[in-house]
Motif scaffolding. Structure first.
Motif, PDB file in Angstrom:
ATOM      1  N   UNK A  39       3.982 -55.887  57.412  1.00 17.83           N
ATOM      2  CA  UNK A  39       4.834 -56.775  58.208  1.00 17.83           C
ATOM      3  C   UNK A  39       5.937 -55.996  58.913  1.00 17.83           C
ATOM      4  N   UNK A  40       6.597 -55.110  58.180  1.00 21.30           N
ATOM      5  CA  UNK A  40       7.697 -54.333  58.757  1.00 21.30           C
ATOM      6  C   UNK A  40       7.230 -53.478  59.920  1.00 21.30           C
ATOM      7  N   UNK A  41       6.023 -52.906  59.805  1.00 15.89           N
ATOM      8  CA  UNK A  41       5.516 -51.997  60.830  1.00 15.89           C
ATOM      9  C   UNK A  41       4.610 -52.680  61.863  1.00 15.89           C
ATOM     10  N   UNK A  42       4.249 -53.937  61.619  1.00 16.37           N
ATOM     11  CA  UNK A  42       3.363 -54.639  62.546  1.00 16.37           C
ATOM     12  C   UNK A  42       1.946 -54.092  62.538  1.00 16.37           C
ATOM     13  N   UNK A  43       1.458 -53.714  61.357  1.00 21.21           N
ATOM     14  CA  UNK A  43       0.132 -53.108  61.202  1.00 21.21           C
ATOM     15  C   UNK A  43      -0.753 -54.065  60.416  1.00 21.21           C
ATOM     16  N   UNK A  44      -2.004 -54.193  60.844  1.00 23.19           N
ATOM     17  CA  UNK A  44      -2.913 -55.081  60.114  1.00 23.19           C
ATOM     18  C   UNK A  44      -3.328 -54.456  58.790  1.00 23.19           C
ATOM     19  N   UNK A  45      -3.538 -55.331  57.810  1.00 20.42           N
ATOM     20  CA  UNK A  45      -3.992 -54.913  56.481  1.00 20.42           C
ATOM     21  C   UNK A  45      -5.204 -55.759  56.124  1.00 20.42           C
ATOM     22  N   UNK A  46      -6.309 -55.088  55.831  1.00 29.66           N
ATOM     23  CA  UNK A  46      -7.545 -55.766  55.458  1.00 29.66           C
ATOM     24  C   UNK A  46      -7.756 -55.550  53.960  1.00 29.66           C
ATOM     25  N   UNK A  47      -7.782 -56.655  53.222  1.00 28.53           N
ATOM     26  CA  UNK A  47      -7.964 -56.625  51.770  1.00 28.53           C
ATOM     27  C   UNK A  47      -9.439 -56.882  51.482  1.00 28.53           C
ATOM     28  N   UNK A  48     -10.102 -55.929  50.858  1.00 25.34           N
ATOM     29  CA  UNK A  48     -11.532 -56.014  50.580  1.00 25.34           C
ATOM     30  C   UNK A  48     -11.709 -56.162  49.075  1.00 25.34           C
ATOM     31  N   UNK A  49     -12.456 -57.210  48.679  1.00 24.61           N
ATOM     32  CA  UNK A  49     -12.642 -57.479  47.254  1.00 24.61           C
ATOM     33  C   UNK A  49     -13.996 -58.123  47.016  1.00 24.61           C
ATOM     34  N   UNK A  50     -14.386 -58.168  45.762  1.00 25.33           N
ATOM     35  CA  UNK A  50     -15.653 -58.793  45.390  1.00 25.33           C
ATOM     36  C   UNK A  50     -15.606 -60.304  45.605  1.00 25.33           C
ATOM     37  N   UNK A  51     -14.455 -60.902  45.346  1.00 21.85           N
ATOM     38  CA  UNK A  51     -14.287 -62.347  45.516  1.00 21.85           C
ATOM     39  C   UNK A  51     -13.015 -62.607  46.320  1.00 21.85           C
TER      40      UNK A  51
ATOM     41  N   UNK B 211     -21.995 -57.141  44.381  1.00 22.12           N
ATOM     42  CA  UNK B 211     -22.972 -56.065  44.193  1.00 22.12           C
ATOM     43  C   UNK B 211     -22.223 -54.770  43.876  1.00 22.12           C
ATOM     44  N   UNK B 212     -22.871 -53.886  43.126  1.00 23.66           N
ATOM     45  CA  UNK B 212     -22.240 -52.621  42.745  1.00 23.66           C
ATOM     46  C   UNK B 212     -21.773 -51.874  43.988  1.00 23.66           C
ATOM     47  N   UNK B 213     -20.509 -51.484  44.025  1.00 26.15           N
ATOM     48  CA  UNK B 213     -19.887 -50.726  45.118  1.00 26.15           C
ATOM     49  C   UNK B 213     -19.864 -51.463  46.456  1.00 26.15           C
ATOM     50  N   UNK B 214     -20.028 -52.774  46.484  1.00 24.35           N
ATOM     51  CA  UNK B 214     -20.025 -53.517  47.743  1.00 24.35           C
ATOM     52  C   UNK B 214     -18.698 -53.362  48.479  1.00 24.35           C
ATOM     53  N   UNK B 215     -17.591 -53.489  47.774  1.00 25.81           N
ATOM     54  CA  UNK B 215     -16.281 -53.342  48.417  1.00 25.81           C
ATOM     55  C   UNK B 215     -16.089 -51.905  48.911  1.00 25.81           C
ATOM     56  N   UNK B 216     -16.472 -50.938  48.096  1.00 25.59           N
ATOM     57  CA  UNK B 216     -16.358 -49.534  48.507  1.00 25.59           C
ATOM     58  C   UNK B 216     -17.190 -49.266  49.758  1.00 25.59           C
ATOM     59  N   UNK B 217     -18.409 -49.775  49.774  1.00 26.67           N
ATOM     60  CA  UNK B 217     -19.285 -49.571  50.936  1.00 26.67           C
ATOM     61  C   UNK B 217     -18.690 -50.199  52.192  1.00 26.67           C
ATOM     62  N   UNK B 218     -18.115 -51.393  52.058  1.00 35.04           N
ATOM     63  CA  UNK B 218     -17.514 -52.071  53.205  1.00 35.04           C
ATOM     64  C   UNK B 218     -16.331 -51.268  53.754  1.00 35.04           C
TER      65      UNK B 218
ATOM     66  N   UNK C 278      -6.561 -50.367  54.917  1.00 34.10           N
ATOM     67  CA  UNK C 278      -7.703 -50.917  54.198  1.00 34.10           C
ATOM     68  C   UNK C 278      -7.362 -50.889  52.720  1.00 34.10           C
ATOM     69  N   UNK C 279      -7.579 -52.004  52.030  1.00 28.44           N
ATOM     70  CA  UNK C 279      -7.153 -52.096  50.637  1.00 28.44           C
ATOM     71  C   UNK C 279      -8.355 -52.400  49.744  1.00 28.44           C
ATOM     72  N   UNK C 280      -8.601 -51.520  48.794  1.00 26.51           N
ATOM     73  CA  UNK C 280      -9.575 -51.755  47.728  1.00 26.51           C
ATOM     74  C   UNK C 280      -8.845 -52.704  46.769  1.00 26.51           C
ATOM     75  N   UNK C 281      -9.000 -54.010  47.003  1.00 28.31           N
ATOM     76  CA  UNK C 281      -8.044 -54.995  46.497  1.00 28.31           C
ATOM     77  C   UNK C 281      -8.325 -55.575  45.124  1.00 28.31           C
TER      78      UNK C 281
END
Length: 154
Positions: free
Chosen positions: A20-32, A50-57, A3-6
């Motif tokens: 990619x090397x490990x075959x693991x999913x990466x979810x990038x979370x951002x305001x936009x 919204x304030x802390x929306x990405x953090x909350x997600x 999970x990435x606070x992107x």
């Protein structure tokens, strides 16, 4: 899962490389919306501004077996409480043993900063420049955590 606070993450490329090397999913979370390579392992989640929306997600889905990449100490604390692992972009892992001190230091610096900024004319030097050694430390830290999770599940 990674999970990435992107929004201000300086190691997106390194995360993609390791995922990619490990075959693991990466979810990038951002305001936009952020443009990502077109690959099934990479997902973009727009949390809104919204304030802390990405953090909350991120905090809602963090659990044992997930790794969150963030420079936000309070988000790292929430992730650790949920049983997930947390790593900052310079490769330092936040742990149960260290998060309390990190939060206390953050709070102390927040209290001191207004007085210090007044003495310095409102200027703050900020963190040191992000360089190749930081990128290497991050990649080593992420690999170390992912190896531990693969072995133990946490």
């Amino acid at each position: 899962m990674i999970l990435v606070d992107a929004d201000a993450c300086p190691v997106k490329g390194e995360i993609q490389e390791i995922a990619l090397r490990r075959g693991i999913s990466a979810v990038f979370v951002a305001a936009t919306y952020l443009r990502l390579p077109d690959h099934p392992l990479f997902k973009m989640f727009v949390a809104g501004d919204a304030f802390d929306a990405a953090d909350d997600a991120i905090a809602q889905v963090a659990r044992p077996g997930t790794v969150t990449i963030t420079a936000d100490i309070l988000l790292a604390e929430r992730v650790i409480k949920a049983g997930g692992a947390a790593l900052d972009p310079r490769g330092r892992e936040y742990t149960q043993a260290t998060i309390g001190d990190s939060v206390a230091t953050r709070d102390l610096m927040a209290e001191l900063r207004p007085g210090m900024m007044g003495q310095q004319g409102g200027q703050s030097s900020g963190p040191p420049p992000f360089g190749p050694a930081d990128r290497a430390a991050f990649k080593n830290g992420l690999d170390r955590i992912l190896t531990r999770i693969a072995r133990t599940g946490a």
